[in-house]
Design a protein around this motif. Structure first.
Motif, short mmCIF file in Angstrom:
data_model
loop_
_atom_site.label_atom_id
_atom_site.label_comp_id
_atom_site.label_asym_id
_atom_site.label_seq_id
_atom_site.Cartn_x
_atom_site.Cartn_y
_atom_site.Cartn_z
N HIS A 173 -7.71 73.70 90.33
CA HIS A 173 -8.44 73.67 89.06
C HIS A 173 -9.94 73.54 89.29
CE1 HIS A 173 -4.38 72.90 87.55
NE2 HIS A 173 -4.83 73.22 86.36
N THR A 183 -11.65 81.20 83.49
CA THR A 183 -10.78 80.03 83.43
C THR A 183 -10.91 79.34 82.07
OG1 THR A 183 -11.02 79.70 85.80
CG2 THR A 183 -10.19 77.84 84.52
N ALA A 188 -5.41 76.48 82.69
CA ALA A 188 -5.35 75.19 83.37
C ALA A 188 -4.04 74.47 83.08
CB ALA A 188 -6.53 74.33 82.93
N TYR A 192 -1.07 73.61 85.87
CA TYR A 192 -0.45 72.31 86.14
C TYR A 192 1.07 72.39 86.08
CZ TYR A 192 -4.62 69.35 86.23
OH TYR A 192 -5.79 68.75 86.58
N ILE A 243 -3.35 79.85 87.13
CA ILE A 243 -4.53 79.58 86.31
C ILE A 243 -5.23 80.87 85.93
CG2 ILE A 243 -6.82 78.53 86.33
CD1 ILE A 243 -5.68 76.34 88.14
#
Length: 308
Positions: A173, A183, A188, A192, A243
């Motif tokens: 990240h 991004t 994001a 995760y 991402i």
């Protein structure tokens, strides 16, 4: 343990440095000092490995045979040093552990309360409400952290687990935000989820996670799968790819009207994330243009006054 104790303080020193050169110099000095501070633990381990424990009150077999190699430091202080040295040494270790604990609790509470609760969940939260959020977060993080310690007796395993999470989830990240303009929050979030799922599926013997996803080279030993591939690097790459892919997908779907704008909770429509370096460069260029415009207006005004 030393790394866990010094990490928050080290980041505080570098972030509060007066210039980037000072921060770089601090990093160079810290690298040399860490190498020097690593000598005493090595000496303690060498002494414990060469000690005839049968001649001490600890007796035989030695710690590494009993599976207590993670307790070498307190055992060495207790059985190989005078009582006052043992008390001082264990007290110093306890102080270092408590320092790491409170810094971790406060940092986790501040990150959740400021970055997540205040900025995303409830932007109109009052100061009194934020105080209670911090208190509850500290309690929850403390309970979760204490629960994790039940799975192992080694602090080294917990340190490796923390480094694993940092490398496979946080590092991708950070790289994406700094070096990729596309991004956004959707990428994001999916990064995760996918990164954590992949890392758990690849298994971790240190905490008893079974291998669900076998990579090339995975072998079966005594009924247990053992990964031979670089599982952490593969998880990190999966996180970065997720991402970027989902960030681009979210931008395309909202900007082309494939999804209604009211679903855009992260406000990414017609926007592209600007990296910090580009933001600084843009601010400098804007400042330079503003100075030139002000200087031009000044000379024009002076000339008008002269002609008048």
């Amino acid at each position: 343990m030393m790394e866990k104790c010094t990490k928050p303080c080290f980041h505080q020193r570098t972030l509060s440095a007066s210039s980037s050169q000072t921060a770089q110099f601090t990093c160079y000095i810290a690298a040399a000092v860490i190498a020097i501070l690593g000598v005493p633990p090595v000496l303690v381990g060498a002494v414990a490995a060469s000690t005839d424990w049968n001649r001490t009150l600890y007796g035989s077999p030695p710690p590494y045979v009993r599976g207590e190699q993670s307790l070498v430091l307190p055992l060495t202080l207790q059985y190989l040093t005078p009582s006052y040295i043992s008390v001082i040494g264990i007290g110093a270790v306890a102080a270092a552990v408590m320092s790491s604990t409170d810094s971790a609790l406060l940092s986790a509470a501040s990150v959740f309360s400021s970055n997540i609760y205040k900025n995303i969940l409830r932007q109109q939260a009052s100061d009194y409400e934020m105080q209670w959020v911090i208190r509850v977060t500290v309690a929850v993080v403390g309970v979760v952290g204490t629960s994790i310690t039940f799975f192992t007796n080694s602090t080294l395993v917990l340190w490796i687990l923390g480094a694993d999470v940092s490398y496979t989830l946080i590092f991708p990240h950070l790289v994406s935000v700094l070096f990729s303009k596309v991004t956004n929050g959707y990428g994001a979030l999916m990064g995760y989820i996918i990164g954590l799922t992949v890392r758990i599926s690849l298994g971790e013997r240190a905490v008893g996670l079974p291998v669900v996803l076998c990579l090339p080279g995975c072998i079966l030993v005594d009924g247990v799968f053992i990964q031979k591939s670089p599982v952490r690097t593969i998880s990190m790459l999966c996180t970065i790819i997720a991402i970027q892919v989902f960030s681009l997908l979210a931008l395309a779907m909202f900007n082309h009207g494939l999804l209604p704008e009211k679903w855009d909770i992260f406000k990414v429509k017609n926007t592209i994330t600007v990296s910090p370096t580009d933001a600084v460069t843009q601010n400098e260029n804007d400042g330079a243009r503003s100075d030139e415009e002000n200087l031009t207006d000044y000379y024009c005004t002076a000339q008008m006054r002269t002609l008048w």
